[in-house]
Enzyme design. Structure first.
Site, short mmCIF file in Angstrom:
data_model
loop_
_atom_site.label_atom_id
_atom_site.label_comp_id
_atom_site.label_asym_id
_atom_site.label_seq_id
_atom_site.Cartn_x
_atom_site.Cartn_y
_atom_site.Cartn_z
N GLY A 187 -14.81 -106.41 -62.81
CA GLY A 187 -14.44 -107.09 -61.57
C GLY A 187 -14.14 -106.09 -60.48
N ARG A 203 -17.12 -83.79 -55.43
CA ARG A 203 -17.47 -84.12 -54.03
C ARG A 203 -18.46 -85.27 -53.92
NH1 ARG A 203 -17.45 -78.50 -53.40
NH2 ARG A 203 -15.46 -77.83 -52.50
N LYS A 212 -16.85 -100.34 -49.83
CA LYS A 212 -15.42 -100.05 -49.66
C LYS A 212 -14.82 -99.82 -51.04
CE LYS A 212 -13.91 -103.13 -46.10
NZ LYS A 212 -12.72 -103.88 -45.74
N LYS A 240 -1.56 -102.39 -51.13
CA LYS A 240 -2.85 -102.44 -51.81
C LYS A 240 -3.91 -101.69 -51.02
CE LYS A 240 -4.80 -105.87 -53.65
NZ LYS A 240 -5.38 -107.17 -54.03
N SER A 285 -18.39 -115.97 -69.32
CA SER A 285 -17.14 -115.71 -70.03
C SER A 285 -15.95 -115.55 -69.08
CB SER A 285 -17.28 -114.43 -70.87
OG SER A 285 -17.69 -113.37 -70.05
N GLU A 345 -13.97 -116.74 -51.53
CA GLU A 345 -14.74 -115.82 -50.68
C GLU A 345 -16.11 -116.43 -50.35
OE1 GLU A 345 -13.38 -113.22 -49.46
OE2 GLU A 345 -11.82 -112.53 -50.86
N LYS A 402 -23.06 -111.03 -46.50
CA LYS A 402 -22.25 -109.82 -46.48
C LYS A 402 -23.14 -108.60 -46.23
CE LYS A 402 -18.45 -107.28 -48.15
NZ LYS A 402 -17.31 -107.04 -49.02
N GLU A 438 -16.74 -101.21 -40.26
CA GLU A 438 -15.81 -102.24 -39.80
C GLU A 438 -15.22 -101.94 -38.44
OE1 GLU A 438 -13.17 -103.65 -42.81
OE2 GLU A 438 -12.12 -105.00 -41.46
N ARG A 486 -17.89 -106.64 -38.82
CA ARG A 486 -17.51 -106.74 -40.22
C ARG A 486 -16.13 -107.37 -40.39
NH1 ARG A 486 -18.29 -102.21 -45.09
NH2 ARG A 486 -17.39 -103.55 -46.70
N LEU A 545 -15.16 -109.98 -39.16
CA LEU A 545 -15.25 -111.45 -39.30
C LEU A 545 -15.08 -111.86 -40.75
CD1 LEU A 545 -18.20 -112.42 -36.92
CD2 LEU A 545 -15.74 -112.40 -36.46
N ASN A 575 -13.01 -111.05 -42.57
CA ASN A 575 -11.59 -111.19 -42.88
C ASN A 575 -11.03 -112.54 -42.51
OD1 ASN A 575 -11.03 -108.69 -44.03
ND2 ASN A 575 -11.16 -107.74 -42.01
N HIS A 585 -7.90 -113.92 -44.04
CA HIS A 585 -7.24 -112.81 -44.72
C HIS A 585 -5.96 -112.34 -44.03
CE1 HIS A 585 -10.76 -112.77 -47.20
NE2 HIS A 585 -10.33 -111.74 -47.90
N HIS A 637 -3.37 -112.53 -46.71
CA HIS A 637 -2.76 -111.31 -47.24
C HIS A 637 -1.25 -111.35 -47.20
CE1 HIS A 637 -6.37 -108.36 -47.02
NE2 HIS A 637 -6.18 -108.83 -48.24
N HIS A 663 -5.89 -113.37 -55.26
CA HIS A 663 -6.35 -113.11 -53.90
C HIS A 663 -7.02 -114.34 -53.28
CE1 HIS A 663 -8.07 -110.89 -50.56
NE2 HIS A 663 -9.27 -111.30 -50.91
N ARG A 690 33.05 -142.38 -70.11
CA ARG A 690 34.46 -142.51 -69.88
C ARG A 690 35.19 -141.63 -70.89
NH1 ARG A 690 36.36 -148.52 -70.43
NH2 ARG A 690 38.50 -148.34 -69.71
N1 NAD Z 1 -13.96 -103.40 -52.00
C1 NAD Z 1 -13.90 -104.57 -51.42
O1 NAD Z 1 -14.52 -104.80 -50.40
C2 NAD Z 1 -13.08 -105.62 -52.02
C3 NAD Z 1 -13.21 -106.95 -51.59
C4 NAD Z 1 -12.45 -107.93 -52.21
C5 NAD Z 1 -11.61 -107.60 -53.25
N2 NAD Z 1 -11.50 -106.31 -53.66
C6 NAD Z 1 -10.62 -105.91 -54.76
O2 NAD Z 1 -11.08 -106.55 -55.94
C7 NAD Z 1 -10.00 -106.67 -56.84
C8 NAD Z 1 -10.01 -108.04 -57.46
O3 NAD Z 1 -11.22 -108.21 -58.16
P1 NAD Z 1 -11.39 -109.30 -59.29
O4 NAD Z 1 -10.90 -110.60 -58.80
O5 NAD Z 1 -12.74 -109.19 -59.77
O6 NAD Z 1 -10.29 -108.86 -60.37
P2 NAD Z 1 -10.38 -108.08 -61.75
O7 NAD Z 1 -11.29 -106.97 -61.71
O8 NAD Z 1 -8.98 -107.81 -62.12
O9 NAD Z 1 -10.96 -109.19 -62.73
C9 NAD Z 1 -10.26 -110.36 -62.97
C10 NAD Z 1 -10.03 -110.58 -64.46
O10 NAD Z 1 -11.21 -111.06 -65.07
C11 NAD Z 1 -11.57 -110.25 -66.18
N3 NAD Z 1 -13.01 -110.27 -66.25
C12 NAD Z 1 -13.85 -109.68 -65.38
N4 NAD Z 1 -15.10 -110.03 -65.67
C13 NAD Z 1 -15.05 -110.85 -66.74
C14 NAD Z 1 -16.02 -111.53 -67.47
N5 NAD Z 1 -17.31 -111.49 -67.13
N6 NAD Z 1 -15.63 -112.25 -68.53
C15 NAD Z 1 -14.32 -112.33 -68.85
N7 NAD Z 1 -13.37 -111.74 -68.16
C16 NAD Z 1 -13.73 -110.99 -67.11
C17 NAD Z 1 -10.93 -108.95 -65.91
O11 NAD Z 1 -10.66 -108.25 -67.08
C18 NAD Z 1 -9.65 -109.36 -65.22
O12 NAD Z 1 -8.68 -109.71 -66.17
C19 NAD Z 1 -8.76 -106.40 -56.05
O13 NAD Z 1 -8.24 -105.17 -56.41
C20 NAD Z 1 -9.23 -106.38 -54.62
O14 NAD Z 1 -8.47 -105.50 -53.83
C21 NAD Z 1 -12.22 -105.34 -53.06
ZN ZN Z 2 -11.05 -111.13 -49.82
#
Ligand code: NAD
Ligand code: ZN
Length: 1578
Positions: free
Chosen positions: A109, A125, A147, A156, A177, A189, A258, A268, A272, A274, A276, A279, A283, A295, A887
């Site tokens: 994730g 690097r 990002k 965060k 899963s 999102e 996106k 951004e 970009r 937008l 948000n 958010h 946030h 989130h 009572r």
């Molecule tokens: N870089 C960016 O532009 C951007 C944008 C939005 C969010 N984020 C970041 O993303 C993070 C959140 O991501 P997330 O919601 O994916 O959370 P996450 O990575 O924690 O995943 C959520 C949960 O699902 C589980 N999981 C993931 N894939 C699975 C699968 N296929 N089957 C079973 N379980 C699975 C993970 O182990 C975790 O417990 C935050 O840290 C946020 O800041 C970044």
């Molecule tokens: Zn978001």
């Protein structure tokens, strides 16, 4: 199956999207990212997924010979996304010899993606990274755009980089899963993206919401075997193929948007941001609600609020906000932080306005401190190309339910306005039915979107009667009618609680034709709907030949309507005195009957004739003309025919709503036109302008279809002598606020407006007549309620309008809207004002006009703001307490204690009953009437009292039978749910019986008492949110002890005394007895020196609630209210409680919470629902999240502990308790490392077994200990407190300190024995000696400067004042008293002076039956020396309203008095007669004169006058002797024998004072009893 598609980003087709494409993923990486080393990084959860195991295996086997693959696994969760984990990964890569050509494959994730992206950006690097997102959120959002970041404690994503991945390979199959909540989280999102950019996709998402949620809700848990380890894991499983097309499409469309946006603005700078949308506000919520809320859930709430902001600015139309709200909730997302399920999930965390605003200002995308938000123009389109700066004022308004309305201002360009209020509900409902039955396409505009219209639209579509589509972004509903051809559908038509829809559709369903598959239609609704009547309509349809069957209850939905029989027509009779909707239902369908219909309404004048006329008139607009019979009254002739749909139908605005903008014109002197309501309107309220505003002095121009009102000059409206508002009842509230500022130009006039004909308004959302009267009074406007109306006495001048503290809306939209108008008139003429009117519950206008405030703000130009909810700011709201119980349970006594402890007023309901029944006793009332009448009257009185005084600081002591009435029970529950206290007071039922039998004054009753108890017990339980067990007291001392315990209890559950979590070394002793009753005498000693006591419920002899309550009560009393830890240890966790009997466990926890237990030990392995059950009810109880590894399976560096730790953090427990096992001594060192790295919450971490003993010594807070007096330790390796302290000292943890008592003479000082006894018992290495001197210089040089191990000094005469010059600081007590007796070293040669004499006095009183707070009783201090000063201070702190001073000679008293602050209320009375006259209500006295001489005769005379004024109220008047010898002094004897005062000997003061010193110096709770015994031995 779905195709594999490549989406370009930043000029490269590097995003692949498909289903089941692991082959493609592998080949893409190997062929296009050639490398010698691939590193697959994922988390533990992914590791469990078989699809991953296959992927990883296949990847390895597909590699060329010269390449290798490394695998690295991270602990799941946001908590891992930090610099520390990043470092660990980097070290791993370095150790494995990874170089610049390394390719990192991030499978997971957003956490994995963000962190590995960041690792890749700086490792060597910068190395290549491939993203393989596995959550919906990461597929559509985080993996795209480059990002990357990690979190820090301060926020965060604060540390990161832009680093584009080589590829983003999106395989929908991973979602199979993904746990349900994560799945839904990602949807936020997706909806956001469609919302800002892609209207078509948004509509597609709307259409597929139900199917999606169905599939996701049906997610299962399955067990799978890990191929590599053989372990069995449980994972989620969704049948994704059922919604594959939809899911694939939504992922793809989001990614495209996106990618497009990122390509246009990678860094951004504008476009970009937008992305948000939702958010900024989201946030802020997330910052508070994390980690409980995800989130996406917070963004969902943020989107609604930001859309509301867009609407508030007049940019987004209200229907669009409704659409957004609907889609989010249809996909299972929260739409408000107040939704019940969401609140429970986030354990009822508060989201205070100030915190939200401050969280917003540190959002990264803000310029400096300015807050920005994306503003929507419509669904699919943003307003402008970037975010907009938003004022705090607007944000506050959006974020709270409390509106601040500033004075309206006259503005030149707002003099002539056109306002279109939302569509009329009745007209909307009718138009939909007519257009659906009609032929051709009809564009319906200004339709009110409600539950009724929603269900009707869906039903006519399901019945294939019409095709529905939308234009203008949903603002126009396009109905393509098929001329009345309808087909039976398979699925029942579910109508929720939409009453009008149910009635209109019942006749419509009778027109339906059978198909080859179905020959009937079922109409059903929710539980409430299944109770609402439909009988008369069904009766007449049945008589007309339709076959209709009730599937459940006679006369209600669900209905089965046969389609084989057709709607015959001809003469139809209908009872029309119940609901006009039945009439309209038949009228509208009648043209489609086989024969022309003659509808005869039976029973006289139909109810709401107006609505019948409305239906007929609208039918005519659709081409069918109904005629009235000329021969029969209330009879209509409807010809056969088909409706012909007009091309466009504009729904008339709601005329009740229209009264607000029109009244605005009237009050502020401008012109407002409502363009679609006129004289032709069938809505009664359309007459408001002509019948009310015009005679009040407005210029009204009404055409057939429009109304235009111009108000007179501000302040010159005239009252209306009399108006019958029967035809427009809903508008009377508007009329009231206009009348409030209407006056004649005659100073003698009452300016009276009389409104009548509105009796029905007493039974609307609230009693509106009473509501208007009450709220108008707050503006200084007088009224008089009439049975069916109200008289309003207008003010002579609008400047007389007063500023109310706040205006209640009663959750009634009309009340809120009316007062929003009057609010703006307060201070209308003032040049500038900072005091707006606060209107509570402003969101209630959403029922009919969600956009009202926006119109008021943008169109009518009012300045609005939001305010912090008053519940958290007003301290003057004192939630009342209701005491219920059998009572003889002690209600009378305890109610008194309760009132006294809280400073509340007491009402005994039985007394009150008699009082308002002309002193007729309850018995007499029952004899004259009946029990039933009594219960009814009792309930009525009770409800009245709590509705009036529920927040006014009352204790209501109820009759034992109050709970017999279901209505009273309901009221109790509502009161409890609203944060009121309903306290169930109970005692042992057998004791009660014995007690009642021994009491001759109590009548019969005794026989059935057990039956009565059996009957009521359940009711008492269900109605109360707290309970207190009052044991039988057999002596005065026990009675006083109980009182003290009760005082502590009530103050604790009210939150007046909040239990802190110890910060210093502390411990609790663990009790594993089967029955504490047998150990009562030992409990004080067993718990000596500890800070809490744990009762192991699982060890008790039985788990009956009554038994447990009693046990807790025994423990509390025996340990004088020492904090209790309530622990149910399951077998799995090393205890005795059977595993998996959660129901009884839940009951026990409920009992603990109701008993106001201090700590609950909650095992982290319990099912989440049990945990949430506790967390959501915890009140002021602190939760210890515990986990035990009995078998020593996990070493302290195992990720099991990490995962448990994160779990505990996400449950937001107050304390974490981890118990491992030491298999070797080094395990203790690993534990210390763990302790060191986990400081987010107070942590108790120890190792069991002999080898683990050291961990108990090193654990700082709340170490579990045993006692020599216990038969055996609760856990292997447990130590006593003394043992722990000794070892800790030996290891150098405590350095031995030297303490002294200084002064002269001190030969007889008891201080050394007092303190040394304490050190000995607790195993502390300190020493206490005498240091006799009368020279402060000597103390300075030899002790303060000369003693390097000085622990502290007890200072006595003659040094108590002089020594102050060597101290650096004084406590407030010491400086007020003006003397010190305790010196505390602060380090670096600095010293603090304190005075504990007053604490000795206060605590001596408290432990002898005087409440902590004497609530206004007066106090007396005898003597004028140093101790008197401490006594005055103590009495003041104890809440004495007045403090009298008495001394042999009066000369010293004035200066003594003058040295204390005024508010101490010190009074000197010199003569006997003055004392006799003025000294009243003396509750406590302290004698501070020498006791070794006889008392001065003159003093004695005056003293006796005081003593005879002792007040015997809720406690006995009590005298504390300060002199230590003799044990019983003459003053004590006099007070006790002659005046029946309680007396406390000087030894108590001495010991309490010393104990207070002991605790300040050592930080340990002193073992009181043994110390007392030692000090008073001879
Ligand atoms: N870089 C960016 O532009 C951007 C944008 C939005 C969010 N984020 C970041 O993303 C993070 C959140 O991501 P997330 O919601 O994916 O959370 P996450 O990575 O924690 O995943 C959520 C949960 O699902 C589980 N999981 C993931 N894939 C699975 C699968 N296929 N089957 C079973 N379980 C699975 C993970 O182990 C975790 O417990 C935050 O840290 C946020 O800041 C970044
Ligand atoms: Zn978001």
């Amino acid at each position: 199956m779905v195709p594999l598609v490549k989406v370009p980003i930043l000029g490269k087709e590097s995003i692949h999207v498909g289903y089941n494409i692991s082959g493609n993923i592998i080949s893409t990486i190997i062929n296009h990212c050639k490398s010698s080393t691939y590193v697959i990084v994922n988390d533990d959860n992914i590791l469990k997924v078989p699809y991953f195991q296959e992927f990883s295996e296949n990847f390895e086997s597909s590699l060329p010979d010269d390449a290798r693959v490394l695998k690295y696994v991270v602990t799941p969760g946001e908590a891992s996304k930090n610099r520390h984990t990043k470092e660990e990964i980097e070290d791993y890569l370095l150790n494995e010899g990874c170089t610049r050509d390394t390719v990192i494959i991030a499978v997971g994730g957003g956490v994995i993606g963000d962190m590995l992206g960041f690792v890749a950006s700086t490792f060597m690097r910068g190395v290549r990274v491939v993203q393989v997102p596995t959550t919906l959120l990461s597929m559509v959002d985080s993996s795209i755009g480059g990002k990357t970041a990690v979190d820090t404690e301060l926020g965060k994503n604060f540390i990161g980089a832009f680093w584009q991945p080589e590829f983003v390979l999106v395989d929908i199959k991973w979602l199979e899963s993904l746990p349900k909540r994560e799945f839904i989280n990602g949807i936020a999102e997706v909806i956001k993206t469609a919302c800002i950019w892609n209207a078509d996709e948004f509509q597609r998402l709307e259409n597929n919401a139900n199917a999606f949620l169905d599939v996701v809700n049906n997610q299962k848990k399955i067990k799978v075997e890990n191929k590599n380890t053989g372990k069995i894991d449980e994972i989620s499983n969704t049948n994704i193929e059922l919604i594959l097309e939809h899911t694939y499409k939504l992922v793809l469309e989001s990614i495209k948007v996106k990618a497009e946006v990122v390509s246009a603005d990678e860094r951004e700078s504008s476009l970009r941001n937008l992305l948000n949308f939702g958010h900024t506000i989201g946030h802020a919520y997330e910052a508070i609600l994390t980690p409980q809320a995800l989130h996406g859930e917070c963004v969902s709430i943020g989107m609604i609020k930001e859309a509301e902001l867009s609407r508030y600015w007049g940019i987004l139309s209200p229907t669009q906000v409704v659409r957004l709200t609907k889609i989010l909730s249809a996909y299972g997302l929260p739409i408000s932080p107040d939704e019940k399920w969401f609140k429970e999930l986030t354990i009822n965390k508060e989201t205070p306005l100030d915190t939200l605003l401050s969280k917003m200002s540190i959002d990264k995308k803000n310029d400096g401190s300015k807050k920005k938000s994306v503003i929507l123009e419509s669904i699919g389109k943003c307003y402008g190309k970037s975010a907009h700066v938003v004022s705090d004022e607007d944000l506050r308004f959006i974020l709270t339910d409390e509106a601040l309305v500033y004075p309206f201002t006259a503005s030149e360009n707002k003099k002539d306005l056109v306002i279109t209020p939302p569509g009329s509900k009745s007209i909307s409902n009718r138009a939909l039915i007519l257009a659906s039955l009609g032929e051709g396409t009809c564009r319906i505009k200004n339709l009110l979107h409600s539950d009724d219209t929603k269900h009707m639209l869906k039903a006519v579509e399901d019945l294939k009667g019409a095709k529905i589509s939308y234009e203008d972004n949903g603002d126009t509903v396009v109905v393509q009618g098929f001329g009345g051809s309808l087909e039976a559908c398979e699925e029942p038509l579910y109508l929720g609680n939409a009453g009008t829809a149910a009635r209109f559709l019942t006749t419509l369903a009778a027109l339906v034709n059978p198909t080859s598959k179905n020959d009937y239609v079922v109409l059903t609704g929710n539980a409430r709907m299944q109770q609402r009547p439909i009988g008369p309509l069904v009766d007449s349809l049945r008589t007309n030949g339709s076959e209709i069957e009730y599937l459940k209850n006679e006369g209600c939905l669900p209905l089965k309507i046969d389609s084989k029989t057709s709607f015959k027509g001809g003469r139809i009779e209908l009872a029309a005195t119940v609901s006009s909707q039945y009439v309209s239902s038949i009228l509208m369908c009648a043209p489609y009957a086989q024969e022309p219909v003659t509808l005869a309404l039976m029973g006289g004048k139909p109810i709401s004739q107006l609505y019948v006329d409305m239906t007929i008139k609208m039918m005519e607009k659709f081409g069918i003309k109904v005629t009235k019979s000329e021969t029969e009254p209330f009879t209509y002739l409807i010809p056969k025919g088909k409706y012909v749909n007009p091309e466009e139908y504009v729904i008339e605005s709601d005329a009740s709503s229209a009264t607000y903008p029109l009244a605005f014109a009237a009050m502020t002197g401008i012109t407002v036109t409502v363009p679609n309501i006129g004289s032709e309107s069938l809505q009664g309220d359309a007459r408001f302008a002509i019948d009310v505003l015009k005679p009040m002095g407005c210029t009204v121009v009404q055409t057939a279809t429009s109304t235009r009102v111009t108000g007179p000059a501000v302040g010159s409206l005239k009252p209306l002598n009399h108006v019958d508002m029967e035809p427009m009842t809903d508008a009377f509230l508007t009329a009231c606020v206009v009348a409030a500022i209407a006056h004649d130009n005659d100073p003698n006039s009452e300016n009276k407006t009389v409104i009548e004909g509105i009796a029905n308004q007493r039974v609307k959302e609230c009693n509106r007549i009473e509501a208007m009267a009450t709220q108008l009074a707050k503006f200084g406007v007088n009224t008089k309620e009439l049975p069916d109306g109200i008289e309003v006495y207008g003010l002579d001048n609008i400047e007389d309008l007063q500023l109310p503290k706040s205006v209640h809306s009663y959750d009634d939209h009309r009340v809120a809207m009316s007062f929003s108008l009057l609010a703006g008139m307060v201070n209308y003429n003032a040049k500038e004002t900072s005091s707006p009117v606060k209107i509570l519950e402003r969101h209630c206008t959403g029922k009919t006009w969600p956009g009202w405030w926006d119109i008021l703000h943008t169109e009518l130009g009012a300045k609005l703001d939001g305010s912090v909810p008053s519940s958290s700011t007003t301290v003057d709201s004192k939630k009342s307490v209701v005491i219920i119980g059998m009572r003889a349970a002690g209600k009378t006594t305890i109610s008194k204690w309760c009132a006294s402890a809280l400073g509340y007023k007491l009402i005994d309901l039985d007394d009150y009953f008699e009082e308002i029944h002309g002193n007729q006793t309850v018995k007499e009332f029952v004899n004259q009437n009946s029990w039933e009448d009594f219960r009814k009257e009792e309930t009525r009185i009770f409800k009245d009292l709590i509705s009036k005084h529920g927040n006014d600081g009352y204790v209501f002591s109820s009759g034992g039978g109050l709970v017999e009435s279901p209505e009273a029970r309901e009221a109790l529950k509502i009161f409890a749910a609203d944060d009121g206290i309903v306290l169930h007071l109970h005692r042992d039922i057998e004791e009660t019986i014995v007690f009642l039998q021994s009491d001759p004054t109590r009548p019969a009753y005794v026989e059935e008492i057990r039956d009565v108890w059996n009957k009521r017990e359940g009711w008492y339980n269900e109605c109360s949110n707290f309970e207190f067990f009052a044991p039988h007291c057999s002596s005065e001392t026990e009675f006083q002890n109980l009182r003290r315990i009760f005082d502590k209890y009530i103050n604790k559950i009210m939150g007046n005394v909040v239990l802190g979590i110890p910060k210093q070394r502390s411990s609790f002793v663990c009790l594993t007895f089967e029955d504490l009753f047998e150990e009562v005498d030992n409990l004080a000693l067993i718990t000596a020196g500890c800070d809490a006591v744990e009762v192991r419920i699982d060890h008790l002899a039985n788990y009956e609630p009554a038994f447990i309550s009693k046990q807790l009560s025994i423990l509390r009393i025996a340990t004088d209210g020492l904090p209790i830890i309530f622990t149910i240890r399951t077998k799995k966790q090393g205890g005795k409680f059977p595993d998996e009997v959660y129901e009884s466990m839940r009951h026990l926890f409920t009992l603990a919470l109701k008993s106001g237990i201090d700590f609950i030990d909650m095992e982290l392995t319990l099912p989440t629902d049990v945990q949430y059950h506790i967390l959501n009810r915890k009140g002021h109880t602190k939760i210890i999240g515990s986990h035990h590894d009995f078998s020593g399976e996990y070493s302290w560096d195992d990720s099991e502990w990490e995962t448990r730790y994160n779990q505990a953090l996400s449950l937001d427990v107050d304390i974490i308790k981890f118990v491992g096992s030491a298999l070797k001594f080094e395990d203790n060192l690993l534990l210390e490392t763990f302790r060191n790295n986990h400081k987010a919450k107070p942590l108790i971490a120890i190792n069991m077994r002999e080898l683990g003993k050291i961990s108990r010594v090193l654990n700082p807070i709340l170490t579990p200990i045993t006692s020599e007096l216990l038969p055996n330790a609760a856990a292997p390796g447990q130590l006593t407190l003394r043992e722990i302290n000794k070892i800790y000292s030996t290891l150098g943890g405590f350095s031995p300190l030297n303490f002294y008592v200084v002064g002269s003479p001190i030969g007889h000082s008891r201080s050394p024995i007092l303190h040394n006894t304490g050190y000995e018992i607790l195993g502390l290495p300190h020493k206490f000696d005498k240091f006799e001197t009368d020279s402060i210089e000597k103390v300075k040089s030899e002790l303060l400067d000369g003693e390097s191990n000085l622990g502290g000094l007890a200072v006595t005469i003659p040094l108590k004042l002089e020594i102050m010059k060597y101290l650096n600081d004084l406590t407030p007590a010491a400086s007020t008293i003006g003397a010190i007796n305790t010196i505390i070293p602060l380090g670096n040669g600095k010293f603090l002076g304190d005075n504990t004499d007053w604490l000795g006095i206060k605590n001596a009183f408290a432990s002898n039956g005087v409440p902590e707070n004497v609530n206004g009783a007066a106090g007396l201090v005898i003597g004028a020396g140093g101790t008197s000063r401490a006594a005055i201070y103590a009495l003041h702190i104890m809440g004495c309203s007045k403090i009298y001073l008495l001394n042999r000679t009066a000369t010293k008293l004035p200066s003594l008095k003058a040295s204390f602050p005024e508010n101490f209320n010190i009074i000197i009375l010199n003569s006997v007669s003055d004392i006799e006259k003025e000294a009243k209500n003396i509750g406590v006295a302290v004698s501070c004169i020498p006791a070794d001489k006889p008392i001065d005769i003159d003093l004695l005379g005056r003293l006796e006058r005081f003593l005879s004024n002792g007040i015997h109220a809720s406690f006995k008047p009590t005298l504390l002797e300060a002199a230590y010898k003799p044990a019983i002094t003459p003053i004590m004897r006099l007070s006790k024998d002659k005046y029946k005062w309680e007396t406390i000997p000087g030894s108590h003061l001495l010991v309490h004072q010393g104990v207070a010193q002991f605790e300040r110096w050592t930080g340990f709770r002193a073992p009181f009893d043994p110390i007392f015994r030692a000090v008073t031995k001879d």
